[in-house]
Write a protein that holds these residues in place. Structure first.
Motif, PDB file in Angstrom:
ATOM      1  N   SER A 164      -0.963  10.762  -5.669  1.00 41.92           N
ATOM      2  CA  SER A 164      -0.731  12.196  -5.801  1.00 41.92           C
ATOM      3  C   SER A 164      -1.530  12.739  -6.979  1.00 41.92           C
ATOM      4  O   SER A 164      -2.102  11.995  -7.772  1.00 41.92           O
ATOM      5  CB  SER A 164       0.761  12.466  -6.009  1.00 41.92           C
ATOM      6  OG  SER A 164       1.186  11.949  -7.254  1.00 41.92           O
ATOM      7  N   GLU A 165      -1.525  14.079  -7.101  1.00 39.38           N
ATOM      8  CA  GLU A 165      -2.240  14.717  -8.205  1.00 39.38           C
ATOM      9  C   GLU A 165      -1.678  14.260  -9.547  1.00 39.38           C
ATOM     10  O   GLU A 165      -2.419  14.011 -10.502  1.00 39.38           O
ATOM     11  CB  GLU A 165      -2.120  16.237  -8.075  1.00 39.38           C
ATOM     12  CG  GLU A 165      -2.944  17.006  -9.097  1.00 39.38           C
ATOM     13  CD  GLU A 165      -4.441  16.828  -8.897  1.00 39.38           C
ATOM     14  OE1 GLU A 165      -5.166  16.833  -9.912  1.00 39.38           O
ATOM     15  OE2 GLU A 165      -4.870  16.666  -7.747  1.00 39.38           O
ATOM     16  N   SER A 166      -0.346  14.113  -9.621  1.00 41.35           N
ATOM     17  CA  SER A 166       0.275  13.696 -10.879  1.00 41.35           C
ATOM     18  C   SER A 166      -0.108  12.273 -11.263  1.00 41.35           C
ATOM     19  O   SER A 166      -0.145  11.929 -12.445  1.00 41.35           O
ATOM     20  CB  SER A 166       1.799  13.814 -10.777  1.00 41.35           C
ATOM     21  OG  SER A 166       2.299  12.969  -9.757  1.00 41.35           O
ATOM     22  N   ASP A 167      -0.401  11.432 -10.258  1.00 46.04           N
ATOM     23  CA  ASP A 167      -0.804  10.057 -10.548  1.00 46.04           C
ATOM     24  C   ASP A 167      -2.143  10.004 -11.271  1.00 46.04           C
ATOM     25  O   ASP A 167      -2.446   9.028 -11.964  1.00 46.04           O
ATOM     26  CB  ASP A 167      -0.895   9.242  -9.259  1.00 46.04           C
ATOM     27  CG  ASP A 167       0.460   9.008  -8.621  1.00 46.04           C
ATOM     28  OD1 ASP A 167       1.444   8.934  -9.369  1.00 46.04           O
ATOM     29  OD2 ASP A 167       0.522   8.911  -7.381  1.00 46.04           O
ATOM     30  N   ARG A 168      -2.966  11.039 -11.088  1.00 51.53           N
ATOM     31  CA  ARG A 168      -4.287  11.050 -11.714  1.00 51.53           C
ATOM     32  C   ARG A 168      -4.245  11.547 -13.154  1.00 51.53           C
ATOM     33  O   ARG A 168      -5.241  11.490 -13.868  1.00 51.53           O
ATOM     34  CB  ARG A 168      -5.244  11.894 -10.870  1.00 51.53           C
ATOM     35  CG  ARG A 168      -5.591  11.249  -9.524  1.00 51.53           C
ATOM     36  CD  ARG A 168      -6.721  11.982  -8.826  1.00 51.53           C
ATOM     37  NE  ARG A 168      -6.275  13.223  -8.220  1.00 51.53           N
ATOM     38  CZ  ARG A 168      -5.800  13.322  -6.980  1.00 51.53           C
ATOM     39  NH1 ARG A 168      -5.709  12.233  -6.229  1.00 51.53           N
ATOM     40  NH2 ARG A 168      -5.422  14.485  -6.483  1.00 51.53           N
ATOM     41  N   VAL A 169      -3.086  12.058 -13.576  1.00 53.08           N
ATOM     42  CA  VAL A 169      -2.904  12.488 -14.963  1.00 53.08           C
ATOM     43  C   VAL A 169      -2.321  11.314 -15.743  1.00 53.08           C
ATOM     44  O   VAL A 169      -1.244  10.818 -15.405  1.00 53.08           O
ATOM     45  CB  VAL A 169      -1.958  13.696 -15.050  1.00 53.08           C
ATOM     46  CG1 VAL A 169      -1.738  14.085 -16.508  1.00 53.08           C
ATOM     47  CG2 VAL A 169      -2.509  14.861 -14.254  1.00 53.08           C
ATOM     48  N   PRO A 170      -3.021  10.829 -16.778  1.00 50.99           N
ATOM     49  CA  PRO A 170      -2.525   9.661 -17.513  1.00 50.99           C
ATOM     50  C   PRO A 170      -1.118   9.874 -18.064  1.00 50.99           C
ATOM     51  O   PRO A 170      -0.827  10.897 -18.681  1.00 50.99           O
ATOM     52  CB  PRO A 170      -3.544   9.498 -18.643  1.00 50.99           C
ATOM     53  CG  PRO A 170      -4.791  10.125 -18.118  1.00 50.99           C
ATOM     54  CD  PRO A 170      -4.330  11.281 -17.280  1.00 50.99           C
ATOM     55  N   LYS A 171      -0.253   8.905 -17.811  1.00 54.35           N
ATOM     56  CA  LYS A 171       1.106   8.947 -18.326  1.00 54.35           C
ATOM     57  C   LYS A 171       1.469   7.546 -18.794  1.00 54.35           C
ATOM     58  O   LYS A 171       1.711   6.648 -17.986  1.00 54.35           O
ATOM     59  CB  LYS A 171       2.085   9.424 -17.252  1.00 54.35           C
ATOM     60  CG  LYS A 171       3.529   9.515 -17.753  1.00 54.35           C
ATOM     61  CD  LYS A 171       4.467   9.992 -16.652  1.00 54.35           C
ATOM     62  CE  LYS A 171       5.906  10.073 -17.167  1.00 54.35           C
ATOM     63  NZ  LYS A 171       6.845  10.513 -16.107  1.00 54.35           N
ATOM     64  N   ALA A 172       1.491   7.372 -20.105  1.00 54.52           N
ATOM     65  CA  ALA A 172       1.797   6.062 -20.680  1.00 54.52           C
ATOM     66  C   ALA A 172       3.220   6.052 -21.222  1.00 54.52           C
ATOM     67  O   ALA A 172       3.753   7.082 -21.639  1.00 54.52           O
ATOM     68  CB  ALA A 172       0.809   5.737 -21.791  1.00 54.52           C
ATOM     69  N   PHE A 173       3.829   4.860 -21.210  1.00 55.36           N
ATOM     70  CA  PHE A 173       5.171   4.688 -21.749  1.00 55.36           C
ATOM     71  C   PHE A 173       5.078   3.985 -23.105  1.00 55.36           C
ATOM     72  O   PHE A 173       4.115   3.256 -23.365  1.00 55.36           O
ATOM     73  CB  PHE A 173       6.033   3.863 -20.797  1.00 55.36           C
ATOM     74  CG  PHE A 173       6.153   4.440 -19.415  1.00 55.36           C
ATOM     75  CD1 PHE A 173       6.255   5.806 -19.221  1.00 55.36           C
ATOM     76  CD2 PHE A 173       6.168   3.611 -18.302  1.00 55.36           C
ATOM     77  CE1 PHE A 173       6.368   6.346 -17.947  1.00 55.36           C
ATOM     78  CE2 PHE A 173       6.285   4.130 -17.026  1.00 55.36           C
ATOM     79  CZ  PHE A 173       6.381   5.501 -16.847  1.00 55.36           C
TER      80      PHE A 173
END
Length: 298
Positions: A3-12
């Motif tokens: 999805s589009e959100s998957d392409r935005v880096p999101k680190a934990f």
């Protein structure tokens, strides 16, 4: 589907903790100087492991790809040759380490033990991940594969995928393939065990594709377009045979099931299926084939 959100880096938030490297639940999608990008088949999240299996970060794919690109060393291969080793069903990359060590000692290439969640996804999924790993390697790297059991079917599926997309850049770099105990004609034991009803629960979609689904599945597999050799276990003269296997073999895959037209060489050894990659004679034969394109003669 990304999805589009998957392409935005999101680190934990991450603590650099040691791991087991990923067994059964994790699949490699990138390899860079021993660092690996892995996907969890159960939770769906991603992580980055360094060359000592320490987790350096986790989150979504975009964040982990950015991390490995920024922090992992540049890949340098021995003799510009990547030798990718694939484990079998219900095994892990650790099972191929001894063979990888033999390849390292022979200085014929850099061994890459590919981890994949063999019981959690289909062969097509495993092949897609393998193609990702190959894509992460230097564009001029020569490519060889050594598979154990199901690992060979993953390689054959990946080759078929490259052929279907006319990926000549990859196909022209294929050097050698060595198959250890490959169920190239499906696995009769899988067809027998599938009748129990618990078989698919234990081994997943990939196991079913080797058994009752083989006739439909086999059309998705290619014959390697490079020299390939087959090592088959044959214990018919040493121990009683498995009653679930209908002819001579290694107690899991029969000699006849390993055969594939076009092989450059074929070797039978008195070895159990599960230990083919650990047998010193088999390791010597693999190294010889990778170097010469044939197995050593007695």
């Amino acid at each position: 589907m990304e999805s589009e959100s998957d392409r935005v880096p999101k680190a934990f938030p991450n603590l650099p903790l040691p791991t087991l490297g990923g067994k059964q639940f994790w699949t490699d999608h990138c390899w860079q100087a021993g660092w690996r990008l892995q996907h969890n088949a159960v939770t769906g999240h991603w992580r980055v492991l360094d060359d000592h299996n320490v987790r350096r970060g986790w989150g979504n794919r975009a964040a982990c790809e950015a991390l490995i690109a920024a922090q992992a060393p540049r890949t340098e291969l021995v003799d510009d040759h990547a030798v990718i080793l694939l484990h079998g069903l219900m095994r892990s990359a650790t099972s191929m380490k001894g063979l990888g060590d033999a390849i390292t000692e022979a200085q014929i290439g850099t061994p890459i033990c590919f981890e994949y969640a063999s019981t959690r996804r289909s062969v097509a999924d495993h092949a897609s991940a393998l193609r990702d790993v190959v894509r992460s390697l230097p564009d001029d790297a020569r490519l060889s594969f050594v598979g154990h059991s199901l690992g060979n079917i993953v390689v054959r599926h990946a080759i078929a995928d490259w052929q279907s997309t006319d990926d000549q850049l990859t196909l022209q770099r294929l050097e050698r393939v060595v198959m250890l105990g490959p169920p190239n004609q499906g696995a009769g034991i899988a067809r027998q065990l599938a009748r129990t009803g618990l078989f698919e629960v234990v081994v997943g979609r990939s196991g079913m594709q080797l058994g009752p689904d083989w006739s439909d599945f086999a059309r998705h597999l290619a014959t390697p377009p490079c020299p390939f050799g087959i090592v088959a276990g044959n214990l018919s003269e040493t121990i009683p045979q498995n009653p679930l296997v209908d002819s001579a073999g290694d107690l899991v895959v029969t000699v006849d099931e390993t055969r594939l037209d076009g092989a450059a060489d074929f070797l039978e050894v008195a070895c159990l299926h599960s230990f083919l990659m650990d047998d010193p004679g088999v390791q010597e034969a693999v190294v010889h084939f990778l170097r010469e394109g044939r197995f050593p003669r007695p």
